[in-house]
Design a protein around this motif. Structure first.
Motif, PDB file in Angstrom:
ATOM      1  N   GLN A 435     -20.752 -36.100 -20.005  1.00 10.22           N
ATOM      2  CA  GLN A 435     -21.234 -36.944 -18.917  1.00 10.22           C
ATOM      3  C   GLN A 435     -22.070 -38.064 -19.556  1.00 10.22           C
ATOM      4  O   GLN A 435     -21.971 -38.297 -20.765  1.00 10.22           O
ATOM      5  CB  GLN A 435     -22.051 -36.114 -17.920  1.00 10.22           C
ATOM      6  CG  GLN A 435     -21.243 -35.008 -17.246  1.00 10.22           C
ATOM      7  CD  GLN A 435     -22.120 -34.061 -16.439  1.00 10.22           C
ATOM      8  OE1 GLN A 435     -23.309 -33.914 -16.698  1.00 10.22           O
ATOM      9  NE2 GLN A 435     -21.516 -33.413 -15.454  1.00 10.22           N
ATOM     10  N   THR A 436     -22.878 -38.745 -18.774  1.00  9.71           N
ATOM     11  CA  THR A 436     -23.776 -39.761 -19.313  1.00  9.71           C
ATOM     12  C   THR A 436     -25.215 -39.346 -19.057  1.00  9.71           C
ATOM     13  O   THR A 436     -25.477 -38.466 -18.229  1.00  9.71           O
ATOM     14  CB  THR A 436     -23.524 -41.132 -18.662  1.00  9.71           C
ATOM     15  OG1 THR A 436     -23.884 -41.061 -17.263  1.00  9.71           O
ATOM     16  CG2 THR A 436     -22.056 -41.533 -18.782  1.00  9.71           C
ATOM     17  N   TYR A 437     -26.135 -39.981 -19.753  1.00 10.17           N
ATOM     18  CA  TYR A 437     -27.534 -39.605 -19.546  1.00 10.17           C
ATOM     19  C   TYR A 437     -28.013 -39.967 -18.146  1.00 10.17           C
ATOM     20  O   TYR A 437     -28.969 -39.378 -17.632  1.00 10.17           O
ATOM     21  CB  TYR A 437     -28.431 -40.239 -20.622  1.00 10.17           C
ATOM     22  CG  TYR A 437     -28.655 -41.732 -20.492  1.00 10.17           C
ATOM     23  CD1 TYR A 437     -29.686 -42.239 -19.713  1.00 10.17           C
ATOM     24  CD2 TYR A 437     -27.842 -42.640 -21.173  1.00 10.17           C
ATOM     25  CE1 TYR A 437     -29.901 -43.603 -19.603  1.00 10.17           C
ATOM     26  CE2 TYR A 437     -28.044 -43.994 -21.080  1.00 10.17           C
ATOM     27  CZ  TYR A 437     -29.075 -44.484 -20.281  1.00 10.17           C
ATOM     28  OH  TYR A 437     -29.290 -45.833 -20.173  1.00 10.17           O
ATOM     29  N   HIS A 479     -23.661 -39.915 -29.974  1.00  8.71           N
ATOM     30  CA  HIS A 479     -22.515 -39.182 -29.435  1.00  8.71           C
ATOM     31  C   HIS A 479     -21.513 -38.949 -30.562  1.00  8.71           C
ATOM     32  O   HIS A 479     -21.072 -39.894 -31.217  1.00  8.71           O
ATOM     33  CB  HIS A 479     -21.881 -39.997 -28.315  1.00  8.71           C
ATOM     34  CG  HIS A 479     -21.267 -39.169 -27.240  1.00  8.71           C
ATOM     35  ND1 HIS A 479     -20.611 -39.698 -26.157  1.00  8.71           N
ATOM     36  CD2 HIS A 479     -21.207 -37.825 -27.057  1.00  8.71           C
ATOM     37  CE1 HIS A 479     -20.176 -38.743 -25.367  1.00  8.71           C
ATOM     38  NE2 HIS A 479     -20.524 -37.593 -25.896  1.00  8.71           N
ATOM     39  N   TYR A 506     -25.380 -42.542 -27.337  1.00 14.23           N
ATOM     40  CA  TYR A 506     -25.427 -41.846 -26.047  1.00 14.23           C
ATOM     41  C   TYR A 506     -26.527 -42.457 -25.183  1.00 14.23           C
ATOM     42  O   TYR A 506     -26.318 -42.716 -24.011  1.00 14.23           O
ATOM     43  CB  TYR A 506     -25.662 -40.358 -26.268  1.00 14.23           C
ATOM     44  CG  TYR A 506     -25.614 -39.536 -24.989  1.00 14.23           C
ATOM     45  CD1 TYR A 506     -24.389 -39.194 -24.421  1.00 14.23           C
ATOM     46  CD2 TYR A 506     -26.782 -39.112 -24.363  1.00 14.23           C
ATOM     47  CE1 TYR A 506     -24.333 -38.455 -23.249  1.00 14.23           C
ATOM     48  CE2 TYR A 506     -26.734 -38.359 -23.194  1.00 14.23           C
ATOM     49  CZ  TYR A 506     -25.508 -38.040 -22.639  1.00 14.23           C
ATOM     50  OH  TYR A 506     -25.460 -37.307 -21.480  1.00 14.23           O
TER      51      TYR A 506
END
Length: 534
Positions: A435-437, A479, A506
């Motif tokens: 997912q993303t932060y 990442h 990331y």
């Protein structure tokens, strides 16, 4: 047959067969809670439970009434919130002590079991995403059924006046049926690789927390992976129906399910999920099937059971008690409750839009389950790095990696073996990686804690590269794509278990000062800088 008679004949269930394994796992669950809750949901945790309870309270117009209680059932509503760390430790330690007592002595009653269930439910319902997985609800449902295996007051390993109710027996069987069928259905509905039999080509490498055996199983021949997938479908989609085909098929069901769970335990670190799934499978066996496990000496449990059976067949039975009638009413009411709460679960199982690991009631008495409805084909990891350089963009800035307890990081580090123990932060880092932060704002909170050198948060990690020094000035998230090295290949010869390749950033480099507004909008306390200098 009076209330005093026991279900210890050849085709009858073993009394309290599921209590001790459940208590063993409750010991683990409360130990995990005691070791990790303060850093995760404590006063200065990554997602403070006090803030969560305040938000629930505000949602219900500032009142702690029935609505708030029914939405979030937890003993914490009754406690002083000024020291939530103390409250969390108290619940965990009381639960740990009680479950350890029952496990060691083999003695339990309804009051003890209900207390343990209430204590753990109180933690789960404020645990937020850290407690959002199916095994938490499964432990609560298993523990709730375990309450009705025990006498009300008596602490006895062999309570003569508490025969195992068929309602409770079928409650456990209904539980294992839903667990396995739900897991099977979510797979064939969720990811086409389960239908083309290729999912096991990826599973061992991409599961949340691989263990050393997964490293070798990943390199199994293609035909073996196809066999594994077909076997999985057989165990989860067909075998559950053996429960309804008579004693022998029921016993076969129990044996196959336990064997399946043991294989899963060997091949990965899935918390206490697979250990817990063994528990309701024990309800498939009767005394004739399990009798060989018990000693036959004059002081043994088996001898006492045979003696009671002999007395029953000779008509030597105590007079029926008033409590027997009450217990029958309670067991009948339990059956009605489970049947009623099973309605949305059955609808969900039959639905083409099936969801997994969901509770349809706040007490989590009857839930829907499932696992690995989709399989990730590539493994990605978030690696947190820090630097003491005043300029994060400087070419000579030295970035040093933080290491987590169990999740992949250092390519030279051997995969861990921790099941049934569980590292909650490591597990959530796996989800964060694909997912993303922005979807996981707690990871920015984690970065802020590391920038401050917060000892409570650092206790969740295996390696702080700045130990004995001042905390880093900058933290960034990188990442990476990870894959297992080839056991006989060049990288393995160098001692590498993993091969990794950088994908990109990331989240960008952050300073503690940069996070003030971010923390303020989320009502998180600003971390206090801890200078860890020698």
């Amino acid at each position: 047959m009076s209330c005093a008679s026991f279900h210890f004949q050849a085709a009858q269930p073993q009394s309290q067969a599921s209590s001790c394994p459940t208590l063993c796992l409750e010991v683990v669950a409360f130990l995990v809670a005691f070791n990790q809750n303060k850093a995760l949901i404590g006063d200065r945790g990554l997602l403070p439970c006090r803030l969560y309870l305040k938000n629930v309270q505000q949602y219900f117009h500032g009142r702690i009434g029935w609505d708030a209680w029914s939405y979030t059932p937890t003993i914490l509503w009754l406690m002083d919130w000024s020291n939530m760390n103390f409250n969390l430790d108290l619940l965990a330690l009381v639960g740990l002590g009680l479950s350890f007592f029952v496990l060691v002595t083999g003695c339990a009653n309804m009051i003890l079991m209900a207390t343990l269930w209430a204590l753990y439910m109180s933690l789960v319902n404020v645990g937020q995403i850290w407690y959002s997985f199916g095994w938490e609800s499964q432990l609560l449902e298993t523990g709730f059924l375990g309450i009705f295996l025990c006498p009300l007051w008596t602490l006895s390993r062999l309570p003569r006046h508490t025969p195992t109710s068929r309602v409770v027996l079928w409650g456990f069987r209904w539980l294992i049926f839903r667990i396995m069928l739900g897991a099977g259905l979510i797979k064939i509905r969720g990811d086409k690789c389960w239908l083309d039999l290729t999912c096991m080509d990826f599973h061992y490498e991409t599961q949340p927390v691989p263990n050393p055996m997964a490293y070798y199983l990943h390199r199994s021949p293609w035909w073996f992976h196809r066999f594994e997938t077909l076997s999985n479908h057989f165990i989860e989609l067909l075998v559950p129906f053996f429960l309804f085909l008579g004693r022998r098929m029921c016993i076969l069901h129990g044996g196959l399910q336990i064997l399946f769970q043991v294989i899963l335990i060997i091949s990965g670190n899935l918390s206490f999920l697979n250990w817990l799934t063994i528990v309701p499978s024990l309800a498939c066996f009767d005394d004739a099937a399990l009798g060989f496990l018990f000693l036959s000496g004059p002081r043994g449990l088996k001898y006492q059971v045979l003696k009671i059976q002999k007395e029953d067949t000779q008509g030597v039975q105590p007079k029926p008690r008033y409590g027997c009638t009450v217990r029958r009413v309670v067991n009948f009411s339990l059956g009605i409750l489970v049947a009623w709460l099973s309605v949305p679960v059955i609808i969900n199982l039959l639905s083409s839009r099936q969801v997994m690991n969901t509770s349809f009631n706040p007490l989590r008495i009857v839930n829907t389950y499932g696992a690995f409805g989709s399989i990730t084909k590539d493994r990605t990891e978030v690696i947190l790095q820090g630097t003491t350089s005043p300029n994060a963009s400087a070419p000579d800035a030295v970035w040093e990696d933080y290491e987590f307890k169990c999740k992949p990081g250092d390519p030279w580090r051997r995969p861990c073996l921790i099941s049934p123990y569980h590292y909650r932060l490591d597990w959530l880092m796996w989800f964060a990686a694909f997912q993303t932060y922005e979807h996981n704002d707690w990871i920015i909170h984690l970065a802020g804690k590391l920038l401050a050198g917060d000892s409570e948060t650092l206790s969740l990690l295996a390696l702080n590269p700045f130990e004995g020094r001042a905390p880093p000035r900058w933290i960034r998230g990188e990442h990476y794509r990870y894959r297992f090295s080839l056991p006989s290949g060049q990288h393995a010869a160098q001692g590498k278990w993993w091969i990794r390749k950088r994908i990109g950033p990331y989240f960008p480099p952050l300073q503690l000062e940069d996070l003030k507004d971010y923390f303020k909008t989320r009502e998180w306390p600003m971390p206090e800088l801890h200078l860890d200098t020698p």
